[in-house]
Enzyme design. Sequence first.
Site, PDB file in Angstrom:
ATOM      1  N   CYS A 146       2.367  -4.159  16.880  1.00 57.65           N
ATOM      2  CA  CYS A 146       1.684  -3.131  17.682  1.00 57.65           C
ATOM      3  C   CYS A 146       0.182  -3.444  17.725  1.00 57.65           C
ATOM      4  CB  CYS A 146       1.931  -1.742  17.099  1.00 57.65           C
ATOM      5  SG  CYS A 146       3.678  -1.301  17.078  1.00 57.65           S
ATOM      6  N   CYS A 161       4.554  -6.637   8.614  1.00 58.18           N
ATOM      7  CA  CYS A 161       5.374  -6.018   9.658  1.00 58.18           C
ATOM      8  C   CYS A 161       5.530  -7.003  10.802  1.00 58.18           C
ATOM      9  CB  CYS A 161       4.690  -4.741  10.155  1.00 58.18           C
ATOM     10  SG  CYS A 161       5.705  -3.807  11.316  1.00 58.18           S
ATOM     11  N   GLU A 194       0.813  -1.212   0.000  1.00 58.85           N
ATOM     12  CA  GLU A 194       0.000   0.000   0.000  1.00 58.85           C
ATOM     13  C   GLU A 194       0.844   1.258   0.000  1.00 58.85           C
ATOM     14  OE1 GLU A 194      -3.072  -1.919   3.153  1.00 58.85           O
ATOM     15  OE2 GLU A 194      -2.871   0.249   3.143  1.00 58.85           O
ATOM     16  N   CYS A 223      -2.409  -1.485  15.392  1.00 60.46           N
ATOM     17  CA  CYS A 223      -2.073  -1.260  13.988  1.00 60.46           C
ATOM     18  C   CYS A 223      -2.692  -2.317  13.087  1.00 60.46           C
ATOM     19  CB  CYS A 223      -0.555  -1.255  13.826  1.00 60.46           C
ATOM     20  SG  CYS A 223      -0.031  -0.971  12.132  1.00 60.46           S
ATOM     21  N   SER A 250       7.512   6.534  17.151  1.00 56.40           N
ATOM     22  CA  SER A 250       6.159   6.172  17.571  1.00 56.40           C
ATOM     23  C   SER A 250       6.202   5.864  19.054  1.00 56.40           C
ATOM     24  CB  SER A 250       5.676   4.957  16.778  1.00 56.40           C
ATOM     25  OG  SER A 250       5.626   5.294  15.413  1.00 56.40           O
ATOM     26  N   LEU A 251       5.781   6.810  19.853  1.00 57.83           N
ATOM     27  CA  LEU A 251       5.916   6.663  21.312  1.00 57.83           C
ATOM     28  C   LEU A 251       4.637   6.076  21.910  1.00 57.83           C
ATOM     29  CD1 LEU A 251       7.749   7.209  23.755  1.00 57.83           C
ATOM     30  CD2 LEU A 251       6.764   9.512  23.878  1.00 57.83           C
ATOM     31  N   CYS A 255      -2.607   2.938   7.913  1.00 57.83           N
ATOM     32  CA  CYS A 255      -1.654   1.969   7.378  1.00 57.83           C
ATOM     33  C   CYS A 255      -2.109   0.529   7.551  1.00 57.83           C
ATOM     34  CB  CYS A 255      -0.263   2.219   7.949  1.00 57.83           C
ATOM     35  SG  CYS A 255       0.169   1.355   9.431  1.00 57.83           S
ATOM     36  N   CYS A 267       3.160   8.486   1.374  1.00 56.79           N
ATOM     37  CA  CYS A 267       3.459   7.631   2.519  1.00 56.79           C
ATOM     38  C   CYS A 267       3.805   6.250   1.954  1.00 56.79           C
ATOM     39  CB  CYS A 267       2.206   7.591   3.393  1.00 56.79           C
ATOM     40  SG  CYS A 267       2.354   6.538   4.821  1.00 56.79           S
TER      41      CYS A 267
HETATM   42  N1  SAH Z   1       6.729   0.978  11.856  1.00 51.08           N
HETATM   43  C1  SAH Z   1       6.910   2.394  11.822  1.00 51.08           C
HETATM   44  C2  SAH Z   1       6.239   3.091  10.664  1.00 51.08           C
HETATM   45  C3  SAH Z   1       4.853   2.646  10.238  1.00 51.08           C
HETATM   46  S1  SAH Z   1       3.437   3.130  11.141  1.00 51.08           S
HETATM   47  C4  SAH Z   1       6.480   2.998  13.130  1.00 51.08           C
HETATM   48  O1  SAH Z   1       5.945   2.276  13.963  1.00 51.08           O
HETATM   49  O2  SAH Z   1       6.724   4.171  13.351  1.00 51.08           O
HETATM   50  C5  SAH Z   1       3.271   4.850  10.939  1.00 51.08           C
HETATM   51  C6  SAH Z   1       2.611   5.506  12.134  1.00 51.08           C
HETATM   52  O3  SAH Z   1       1.212   5.176  12.231  1.00 51.08           O
HETATM   53  C7  SAH Z   1       3.228   5.082  13.462  1.00 51.08           C
HETATM   54  O4  SAH Z   1       3.388   6.187  14.302  1.00 51.08           O
HETATM   55  C8  SAH Z   1       2.180   4.134  14.000  1.00 51.08           C
HETATM   56  O5  SAH Z   1       2.307   3.962  15.371  1.00 51.08           O
HETATM   57  C9  SAH Z   1       0.899   4.818  13.544  1.00 51.08           C
HETATM   58  N2  SAH Z   1      -0.284   3.959  13.587  1.00 51.08           N
HETATM   59  C10 SAH Z   1      -0.394   2.644  13.328  1.00 51.08           C
HETATM   60  N3  SAH Z   1      -1.659   2.224  13.489  1.00 51.08           N
HETATM   61  C11 SAH Z   1      -2.377   3.310  13.840  1.00 51.08           C
HETATM   62  C12 SAH Z   1      -3.759   3.528  14.153  1.00 51.08           C
HETATM   63  N4  SAH Z   1      -4.641   2.527  14.139  1.00 51.08           N
HETATM   64  N5  SAH Z   1      -4.124   4.784  14.469  1.00 51.08           N
HETATM   65  C13 SAH Z   1      -3.240   5.798  14.477  1.00 51.08           C
HETATM   66  N6  SAH Z   1      -1.936   5.660  14.208  1.00 51.08           N
HETATM   67  C14 SAH Z   1      -1.512   4.415  13.892  1.00 51.08           C
END
Ligand code: SAH
Length: 345
Positions: A114, A110, A90, A117, A212-213, A331, A103
């Site tokens: 998380c 992945c 994507e 996600c 991503s905190l 994503c 993006c």
């Molecule tokens: N793996 C990397 C980059 C991909 S995700 C990372 O974790 O940073 C890109 C951003 O989208 C990250 O900050 C991730 O935490 C956030 N993200 C993923 N799922 C999400 C959701 N359901 N709602 C909001 N942000 C989300």
Amino acid sequence: MKNIKDYNLEELKEQLVLLDEKKYRAEQIFKWIYVDKVKEFDEMTNLSLELREKLKENFTMCNYKILKKQESSDGTKKYLFDVLDGNAIETVLMEYHHGKTICVSSQIGCKMGCEFCASTGVKFVRSLTSGEIVEQILAVEQDIQDNISNVVFMGIGEPFDNYENVMNAVRIINNQKGLNIGARHISISTSGLVPKIREFADEELQCTLSISLHATNDDKRSKMMPVNRKYNIKELMDACDYYISKTNKRISFEYALAKDNNDNLEDAKELVKLLKGKLCHVNLIPINKIDNGKFVKSTNENIIKFRDYLNKNGIVATIRRELGSDIDAACGQLRRKKLENQEEE
Ligand code: SAH
């Protein structure tokens, strides 16, 4: 066969030498691909027929086909590309007043797991090559017949789990003789792979680093992001300090707000304590609800309260505008749906 877009300019020169050709041919080819944006070797008309044949024998152009394209009412476009081996990735295009931001995905699936996600729970297949990353930009530019000004590595995958290929893609994207997108217009987001954050700091690139905190203590963060069990918040913050001291660049901390999970005043207070004095910015994201997701978006009122608390206490925070929510632009959602549909069929 080799994908010609996997090579940065210096590597392409070496490839040309291996074919008994002059190095400057690499610059011509680079210009055809990234400036003139041609799709076939036969279009490279300042190369001899013989060289074009040689190139065709040794390389592919790896042009993506669009499997699916969705367009949001706000102009956001989401693409599902066939990466030519049966897998799909994507890519999302967003329009801001300062230009077009793409993006890109860095992996097919992945491994980070998380909780919130959409890429989680869908199997990891492999990392993308640098050419496969770069091709996302070229394919979208061809579709919209316009240039892209900003690139964010926030699609599917963990960029720092595919470090070398992502760095090489950045070199191609950034090269003045290539796509010529300035490093300041390229952002890389990581879930917190500490050793790679340190390695990235040593590259002394001008790209923006996003972390991503999403939570401010180890208990909560480990529940949301398994990576925290490997590299805890203290180790993550130490690596961030190292990055800031090496590059003197601001870090962007991503914080997705989920109702009754990480969005109350206590969380905001902890966040201030954690980030106080750091050269940083906080990007608050109303969490996107995913199917079967355990997390629900915070109320607008809470999101604003959270932001205001941070701002009042010396942490610059903004709320990310939600784009493309009507087309599952968060994503992983499109790929997840495709795989679910395949399973149902
Ligand atoms: N793996 C990397 C980059 C991909 S995700 C990372 O974790 O940073 C890109 C951003 O989208 C990250 O900050 C991730 O935490 C956030 N993200 C993923 N799922 C999400 C959701 N359901 N709602 C909001 N942000 C989300």
